[in-house]
Design an enzyme around this catalytic site. Sequence first.
Site, PDB file in Angstrom:
ATOM      1  N   SER A   1       0.820  -1.208   0.000  1.00 27.19           N
ATOM      2  CA  SER A   1       0.000   0.000   0.000  1.00 27.19           C
ATOM      3  C   SER A   1       0.855   1.258   0.000  1.00 27.19           C
ATOM      4  O   SER A   1       2.006   1.257   0.447  1.00 27.19           O
ATOM      5  CB  SER A   1      -0.912   0.013   1.226  1.00 27.19           C
ATOM      6  OG  SER A   1      -0.150   0.223   2.405  1.00 27.19           O
TER       7      SER A   1
ATOM      8  N   HIS B   1       0.315   3.755   1.890  1.00 24.38           N
ATOM      9  CA  HIS B   1       0.496   4.134   3.298  1.00 24.38           C
ATOM     10  C   HIS B   1       1.787   3.535   3.853  1.00 24.38           C
ATOM     11  O   HIS B   1       2.609   4.245   4.454  1.00 24.38           O
ATOM     12  CB  HIS B   1      -0.702   3.671   4.117  1.00 24.38           C
ATOM     13  CG  HIS B   1      -0.551   3.910   5.586  1.00 24.38           C
ATOM     14  ND1 HIS B   1      -0.728   5.151   6.165  1.00 24.38           N
ATOM     15  CD2 HIS B   1      -0.222   3.061   6.609  1.00 24.38           C
ATOM     16  CE1 HIS B   1      -0.518   5.061   7.463  1.00 24.38           C
ATOM     17  NE2 HIS B   1      -0.210   3.808   7.759  1.00 24.38           N
TER      18      HIS B   1
ATOM     19  N   GLY C   1       4.261   2.222   2.060  1.00 32.63           N
ATOM     20  CA  GLY C   1       5.381   2.693   1.252  1.00 32.63           C
ATOM     21  C   GLY C   1       5.868   4.062   1.685  1.00 32.63           C
ATOM     22  O   GLY C   1       7.078   4.307   1.763  1.00 32.63           O
TER      23      GLY C   1
ATOM     24  N   GLU D   1       6.795  -0.191  -5.016  1.00 30.62           N
ATOM     25  CA  GLU D   1       5.703  -0.517  -5.936  1.00 30.62           C
ATOM     26  C   GLU D   1       4.415  -0.452  -5.120  1.00 30.62           C
ATOM     27  O   GLU D   1       4.150  -1.331  -4.297  1.00 30.62           O
ATOM     28  CB  GLU D   1       5.911  -1.903  -6.548  1.00 30.62           C
ATOM     29  CG  GLU D   1       4.738  -2.411  -7.355  1.00 30.62           C
ATOM     30  CD  GLU D   1       4.324  -1.442  -8.445  1.00 30.62           C
ATOM     31  OE1 GLU D   1       3.124  -1.151  -8.542  1.00 30.62           O
ATOM     32  OE2 GLU D   1       5.198  -0.955  -9.186  1.00 30.62           O
TER      33      GLU D   1
ATOM     34  N   CYS E   1      -3.440  -3.984  -7.603  1.00 35.21           N
ATOM     35  CA  CYS E   1      -3.092  -2.556  -7.608  1.00 35.21           C
ATOM     36  C   CYS E   1      -3.513  -1.882  -8.896  1.00 35.21           C
ATOM     37  O   CYS E   1      -3.714  -0.663  -8.926  1.00 35.21           O
ATOM     38  CB  CYS E   1      -1.603  -2.370  -7.352  1.00 35.21           C
ATOM     39  SG  CYS E   1      -0.534  -3.212  -8.538  1.00 35.21           S
TER      40      CYS E   1
END
Length: 505
Positions: free
Chosen positions: A235, A237, A239, A257, A291
């Site tokens: 996510s 968040h 990352g 990613e 994603c």
Amino acid sequence: MSQHVMFNAVLSSHPALFIQGEWRIGNGVSFEKQDPMSQQRLWQARAADHTDVTLACHAARAAFPAWARASLEQRATVIQQFAALLEQHKQSLARTISLETSKPYWETLTEVQAMIGKVAISLQAYQTRTGHSQTPMGDSMSVLRHRPHGVLAVFGPYNFPGHLPNGHIVPALLAGNTVVFKPSELTPWTAEETVKLWQQAGIPDGVLNLVQGGRETGEALAAQPDIDGLLFTGSAHTGYHLHRQLAGQPEKMLALEMGGNNALIVEQVKDRDAVVNLAIQSPFISAGQRCTCSRRLLVKTGAEGDAFLLRFTAVAQALRIGRWDEQPAPFMGAVISSQAAERMLAAQQHLLLLGGESLLNMTRPDSQSALLTPGIIDITNISEVPDEEYFGPLVSVIRYTDFTEALKIANQTRFGLAVGLVSEDRQQFEQLLLEARAGIVNWNKPLTGASSAAPFGGVGASGNHRPSAFYAADYCAWPMASLECEHLTLPATLSPGISFDLPKV
């Protein structure tokens, strides 16, 4: 089903960490994984604490010199043996992934097949992106080589617990790095079974290490001075948190990613059911837990768009959902956990309170299960739409009047992963290619369609460009440039100001 029952009997003390070629019991807190459909316990063990993580990093550091000095052929032999074992154990690993993620068996079989295919693609990418090249320069040679970073931490996601971390582990090992793998705490079993296959393949002790656990384990790994880089899939968040944690450490390679608030633009509807099929795949495959799933469905105003939406809603409502092994096979299973299901229902309610209109209400048929039905909500009239990635089977419809407006809406996001267009007008696609702020731009194909032979990733809050798929090789080795000459001789023409017309000493 016997495999499922047998695994329930495993005690919390079972060794779930793989460090220095040995399976060990973690020193951290006990945690478990539940079946998203039934909430029955599938797996339980103790997490890795700071001491375990440090030990794993030290093991990887100690193993690095020998692994890096091994020939490419030697490293490739181990990796190809791993691929052969994946082929042998394809069905059992697919069942494990299905049990943990609730994805249908037909889908997890394709995930394991993608893991197998990743080996050949990674070998090709290594040679193409990070191989060895020479360019003559007069009496010398310009040589480009690539060198491994050292110890790489790989953080895996839960939506593709086999394929996505595999897409970092394989190129990292091929380049000569050693790895400390921290999977999602929501899919620990898949990680354990995968690492067992690496062990059978003959991976040398310390070259690949597995640490299990949640946030505390991840923070301990990211903070380790012994890692030279970190490859993360997950996510935005998390990352962002990792980006802040590694701030001020430019010596460490960080590949992120992350997610997307992706838009699919339905501009033309020539073959209605073909367009509906594409539009169904884009937001609802894997229960919306990819994603690249379309979170926003942009539909042109008018009778053609109205008819498309009616058909799209009817087909979505009729989608078969259920347990991974049901027959006939379901299109999608549950989301990853009860908590994830609750978050999705809360997101739907929030959009409705903001003024959205429900075209198909997302429901939770059984409060004891994480199974959700597809949801469609028209948010055209919401003045301030949240720019969030709702990671589940919920898609927001936005009506637009012309293609220029559609392009503007598609780019109204801090994310930049994927955008797609349904239209037979090539010029519109060319315009989208010029104006889209996204790493993946598809034309008359589902947003979730991507090739491992191409780079994968996005810009903005979706990550730092292309750390996955074919370009993952770029993040696993650094370039070393050399000017080389076997025999040193005095140049025929000297630089101004230099003279050797001096008395001999």
